[in-house]
Design a protein around this motif. Structure first.
Motif, PDB file in Angstrom:
ATOM      1  N   ILE A 183     -24.262 -23.185 -44.134  1.00  0.00           N
ATOM      2  CA  ILE A 183     -23.132 -24.071 -43.841  1.00  0.00           C
ATOM      3  C   ILE A 183     -21.909 -23.168 -43.982  1.00  0.00           C
ATOM      4  O   ILE A 183     -21.502 -22.801 -45.076  1.00  0.00           O
ATOM      5  CB  ILE A 183     -23.103 -25.256 -44.835  1.00  0.00           C
ATOM      6  CG1 ILE A 183     -24.399 -26.064 -44.703  1.00  0.00           C
ATOM      7  CG2 ILE A 183     -21.866 -26.106 -44.614  1.00  0.00           C
ATOM      8  CD1 ILE A 183     -24.536 -27.204 -45.705  1.00  0.00           C
ATOM      9  N   GLY A 184     -21.385 -22.747 -42.844  1.00  0.00           N
ATOM     10  CA  GLY A 184     -20.347 -21.715 -42.854  1.00  0.00           C
ATOM     11  C   GLY A 184     -18.997 -22.260 -42.437  1.00  0.00           C
ATOM     12  O   GLY A 184     -18.743 -22.474 -41.255  1.00  0.00           O
ATOM     13  N   LEU A 185     -18.142 -22.487 -43.445  1.00  0.00           N
ATOM     14  CA  LEU A 185     -16.809 -23.018 -43.135  1.00  0.00           C
ATOM     15  C   LEU A 185     -15.784 -21.905 -43.021  1.00  0.00           C
ATOM     16  O   LEU A 185     -15.828 -20.937 -43.770  1.00  0.00           O
ATOM     17  CB  LEU A 185     -16.376 -23.987 -44.237  1.00  0.00           C
ATOM     18  CG  LEU A 185     -17.102 -25.312 -44.135  1.00  0.00           C
ATOM     19  CD1 LEU A 185     -17.978 -25.531 -45.320  1.00  0.00           C
ATOM     20  CD2 LEU A 185     -16.115 -26.440 -43.952  1.00  0.00           C
ATOM     21  N   ASN A 186     -14.861 -22.088 -42.101  1.00  0.00           N
ATOM     22  CA  ASN A 186     -13.736 -21.175 -41.955  1.00  0.00           C
ATOM     23  C   ASN A 186     -12.484 -22.019 -42.023  1.00  0.00           C
ATOM     24  O   ASN A 186     -12.408 -23.051 -41.346  1.00  0.00           O
ATOM     25  CB  ASN A 186     -13.755 -20.506 -40.581  1.00  0.00           C
ATOM     26  CG  ASN A 186     -14.612 -19.270 -40.564  1.00  0.00           C
ATOM     27  OD1 ASN A 186     -15.444 -19.108 -41.436  1.00  0.00           O
ATOM     28  ND2 ASN A 186     -14.402 -18.436 -39.580  1.00  0.00           N
ATOM     29  N   SER A 187     -11.510 -21.581 -42.801  1.00  0.00           N
ATOM     30  CA  SER A 187     -10.295 -22.409 -42.936  1.00  0.00           C
ATOM     31  C   SER A 187      -9.622 -22.599 -41.576  1.00  0.00           C
ATOM     32  O   SER A 187      -8.985 -23.608 -41.336  1.00  0.00           O
ATOM     33  CB  SER A 187      -9.332 -21.782 -43.930  1.00  0.00           C
ATOM     34  OG  SER A 187      -8.948 -20.512 -43.478  1.00  0.00           O
ATOM     35  N   GLY A 188      -9.825 -21.636 -40.663  1.00  0.00           N
ATOM     36  CA  GLY A 188      -9.185 -21.730 -39.355  1.00  0.00           C
ATOM     37  C   GLY A 188      -9.754 -22.826 -38.472  1.00  0.00           C
ATOM     38  O   GLY A 188      -9.106 -23.262 -37.518  1.00  0.00           O
ATOM     39  N   SER A 189     -10.975 -23.291 -38.743  1.00  0.00           N
ATOM     40  CA  SER A 189     -11.555 -24.296 -37.862  1.00  0.00           C
ATOM     41  C   SER A 189     -11.735 -25.643 -38.555  1.00  0.00           C
ATOM     42  O   SER A 189     -12.418 -26.521 -38.051  1.00  0.00           O
ATOM     43  CB  SER A 189     -12.891 -23.787 -37.303  1.00  0.00           C
ATOM     44  OG  SER A 189     -13.760 -23.432 -38.343  1.00  0.00           O
ATOM     45  N   ILE A 190     -11.105 -25.814 -39.693  1.00  0.00           N
ATOM     46  CA  ILE A 190     -11.211 -27.107 -40.365  1.00  0.00           C
ATOM     47  C   ILE A 190      -9.860 -27.485 -40.966  1.00  0.00           C
ATOM     48  O   ILE A 190      -9.182 -26.637 -41.550  1.00  0.00           O
ATOM     49  CB  ILE A 190     -12.339 -27.089 -41.429  1.00  0.00           C
ATOM     50  CG1 ILE A 190     -12.710 -28.497 -41.845  1.00  0.00           C
ATOM     51  CG2 ILE A 190     -12.018 -26.264 -42.649  1.00  0.00           C
ATOM     52  CD1 ILE A 190     -14.180 -28.671 -42.092  1.00  0.00           C
ATOM     53  N   SER A 191      -9.468 -28.743 -40.750  1.00  0.00           N
ATOM     54  CA  SER A 191      -8.149 -29.124 -41.231  1.00  0.00           C
ATOM     55  C   SER A 191      -8.216 -29.731 -42.637  1.00  0.00           C
ATOM     56  O   SER A 191      -7.244 -29.726 -43.378  1.00  0.00           O
ATOM     57  CB  SER A 191      -7.506 -30.118 -40.261  1.00  0.00           C
ATOM     58  OG  SER A 191      -8.429 -31.133 -39.989  1.00  0.00           O
ATOM     59  N   THR A 192      -9.411 -30.250 -43.017  1.00  0.00           N
ATOM     60  CA  THR A 192      -9.511 -30.863 -44.344  1.00  0.00           C
ATOM     61  C   THR A 192      -9.931 -29.816 -45.382  1.00  0.00           C
ATOM     62  O   THR A 192     -10.118 -28.656 -45.062  1.00  0.00           O
ATOM     63  CB  THR A 192     -10.566 -31.992 -44.336  1.00  0.00           C
ATOM     64  OG1 THR A 192     -11.785 -31.429 -43.887  1.00  0.00           O
ATOM     65  CG2 THR A 192     -10.161 -33.141 -43.453  1.00  0.00           C
ATOM     66  N   ASP A 193     -10.114 -30.272 -46.597  1.00  0.00           N
ATOM     67  CA  ASP A 193     -10.517 -29.427 -47.706  1.00  0.00           C
ATOM     68  C   ASP A 193     -11.910 -28.817 -47.434  1.00  0.00           C
ATOM     69  O   ASP A 193     -12.866 -29.541 -47.148  1.00  0.00           O
ATOM     70  CB  ASP A 193     -10.523 -30.349 -48.942  1.00  0.00           C
ATOM     71  CG  ASP A 193     -11.103 -29.697 -50.164  1.00  0.00           C
ATOM     72  OD1 ASP A 193     -11.226 -28.475 -50.158  1.00  0.00           O
ATOM     73  OD2 ASP A 193     -11.415 -30.423 -51.112  1.00  0.00           O
ATOM     74  N   MET A 194     -12.020 -27.493 -47.508  1.00  0.00           N
ATOM     75  CA  MET A 194     -13.304 -26.838 -47.186  1.00  0.00           C
ATOM     76  C   MET A 194     -14.415 -27.252 -48.145  1.00  0.00           C
ATOM     77  O   MET A 194     -15.557 -27.447 -47.728  1.00  0.00           O
ATOM     78  CB  MET A 194     -13.152 -25.312 -47.243  1.00  0.00           C
ATOM     79  CG  MET A 194     -12.458 -24.720 -46.042  1.00  0.00           C
ATOM     80  SD  MET A 194     -12.883 -22.973 -45.823  1.00  0.00           S
ATOM     81  CE  MET A 194     -12.040 -22.224 -47.207  1.00  0.00           C
ATOM     82  N   VAL A 195     -14.083 -27.391 -49.429  1.00  0.00           N
ATOM     83  CA  VAL A 195     -15.124 -27.734 -50.411  1.00  0.00           C
ATOM     84  C   VAL A 195     -15.690 -29.112 -50.112  1.00  0.00           C
ATOM     85  O   VAL A 195     -16.916 -29.309 -50.091  1.00  0.00           O
ATOM     86  CB  VAL A 195     -14.564 -27.670 -51.855  1.00  0.00           C
ATOM     87  CG1 VAL A 195     -15.606 -28.123 -52.866  1.00  0.00           C
ATOM     88  CG2 VAL A 195     -14.100 -26.250 -52.175  1.00  0.00           C
ATOM     89  N   LYS A 196     -14.803 -30.061 -49.818  1.00  0.00           N
ATOM     90  CA  LYS A 196     -15.260 -31.430 -49.531  1.00  0.00           C
ATOM     91  C   LYS A 196     -16.136 -31.436 -48.264  1.00  0.00           C
ATOM     92  O   LYS A 196     -17.204 -32.053 -48.236  1.00  0.00           O
ATOM     93  CB  LYS A 196     -14.048 -32.364 -49.362  1.00  0.00           C
ATOM     94  CG  LYS A 196     -14.476 -33.808 -49.201  1.00  0.00           C
ATOM     95  CD  LYS A 196     -13.312 -34.745 -48.943  1.00  0.00           C
ATOM     96  CE  LYS A 196     -13.796 -36.164 -48.641  1.00  0.00           C
ATOM     97  NZ  LYS A 196     -14.848 -36.263 -47.636  1.00  0.00           N
ATOM     98  N   ALA A 197     -15.670 -30.717 -47.246  1.00  0.00           N
ATOM     99  CA  ALA A 197     -16.442 -30.673 -45.993  1.00  0.00           C
ATOM    100  C   ALA A 197     -17.822 -30.066 -46.226  1.00  0.00           C
ATOM    101  O   ALA A 197     -18.821 -30.555 -45.690  1.00  0.00           O
ATOM    102  CB  ALA A 197     -15.668 -29.867 -44.952  1.00  0.00           C
TER     103      ALA A 197
END
Ligand code: SF4
Length: 341
Positions: A129-143
């Motif tokens: 599950i690879g989150l990037n701050s650039g592609s998500i507007s909400t909190d990364m941890v929550k997502a």
């Protein structure tokens, strides 16, 4: 000694991520995956440099299909990097990918995600599950936690998580937070860290801070540069913290007006020679080598290292385990040292 956080053991091809496995080094191919020859050539260079897991971009069904053919020509596991289109994830799994990376920032339909998770479960491969701050507007941890919940609801726990931002502080904070909320292994990185020199510093601070906290099971240094540089940087970060050793450690002084030899050149020569040593866990990799420019701190440091040379005018004294072995000329210094390693 760094006490590492306890995490689950996840298998990616033959490589274990998490548990007490060594922190593995990853990189990402920078050529089109469907250009099989170029992709294989790049991966082989990365393997030679010490890369242990390779990720490839899957932008089309041609890319997905190429994975199987690439795998037949390389040794390390292949991770399919998927964005937007869940069908590409299914195609990559079918093609033999050893792991899938999904981005919760651009794949949000529950039914589609579930389909990919079920296919990964059937193929017995993990998902990052690879989150990037650039592609998500909400909190990364929550997502990330929402995604994890979705996976767990269908009893899928072969999960690795990453939460990358391009600034060091947000990256470190996000990883620290997620490390308290789950026991899945963490893939560390500072995304889009920049060109080689500044990107390495940024990554070393971000990744290094987390590793010092015992957080992190696999690392990828992201640089706008040849991917081999990413592997070299990752190895340097891990060995600086004593988490892994790939070559003997060099302890060399910065030189000053007291130095009467060209220590920079001598150390460069030593570094070059050491870089050709095996990547395997040779016992020699655990050694420390001191190269000191003069007699002020030189003999002390050289004696404390496993082996070392303290230089004077035109020559040096070779020490091993605290004892003087012999006098060496500048010309033969590296050769003599390696002979006595
Ligand atoms: Fe200068 Fe000697 Fe110290 Fe090297 S060891 S920095 S040459 S004083």
């Amino acid at each position: 000694m760094i006490k590492r956080r306890r995490t689950r053991k996840i298998k990616v091809g033959d490589v274990i991520i998490g548990g007490s496995a060594p922190i593995s080094i990853q990189s990402m191919s920078k050529v089109k995956t469907s250009d099989i020859s170029a992709c294989v050539a790049e991966i082989k260079a990365l393997e030679a440099a010490g890369c242990e897991i390779i990720r490839v971009a899957v932008k089309s069904h041609d890319d997905a299909r190429a994975i199987g053919r690439i795998k037949r020509r390389i040794r390390i596991p292949v991770v399919a990097d998927i964005h937007f289109d869940y069908m590409l994830a299914l195609a990559a799994i079918k093609s033999g990918a050893d792991k899938i990376r999904l981005n919760p920032g651009n794949m949000r339909k529950k039914g589609e995600i579930e389909e990919v998770v079920r296919a990964a479960k059937k193929a017995k491969i993990p998902i990052r599950i690879g989150l990037n701050s650039g592609s998500i507007s909400t909190d990364m941890v929550k997502a990330a936690l929402d995604y994890i919940k979705l996976f767990e609801e269908i009893d899928f726990r072969d999960i690795i998580v990453s939460l990358k931002a391009s600034d060091v502080t947000s990256t470190v904070e996000a990883y620290r937070e997620i490390s308290k909320r789950c026991d899945y292994p963490l893939h560390l990185g500072v995304t889009a860290a920049g060109p080689c020199d500044s990107g390495v510093v940024k990554s070393a601070i971000g990744i290094g801070s987390l590793l010092l906290d015992g957080i992190g099971d696999t690392v990828r240094v992201s640089l706008t540069a040849d991917p081999v540089e990413e592997v070299i940087a990752a190895k340097r970060i891990l060995s600086s913290l004593g988490l892994r050793r790939f070559a003997p450690e060099i302890i060399s002084c910065p030189t000053c007006g007291r130095c009467q030899v060209n220590l920079t050149e001598i150390v460069k020569k030593l570094e070059r020679k050491l870089s050709t040593m095996d990547h395997g866990q040779s016992t020699k990799h655990q050694l420390s080598i001191a190269m000191m420019g003069c007699e002020v701190n030189g003999p002390g440091e050289a004696r404390e290292a496993d082996i070392g040379i303290a230089f004077g005018k035109g020559s040096g004294i070779l020490f091993k385990k605290g004892k003087i072995i012999k006098k060496v000329t500048v010309k033969n210094a590296v050769k003599e040292l390696l002979k006595n390693l």
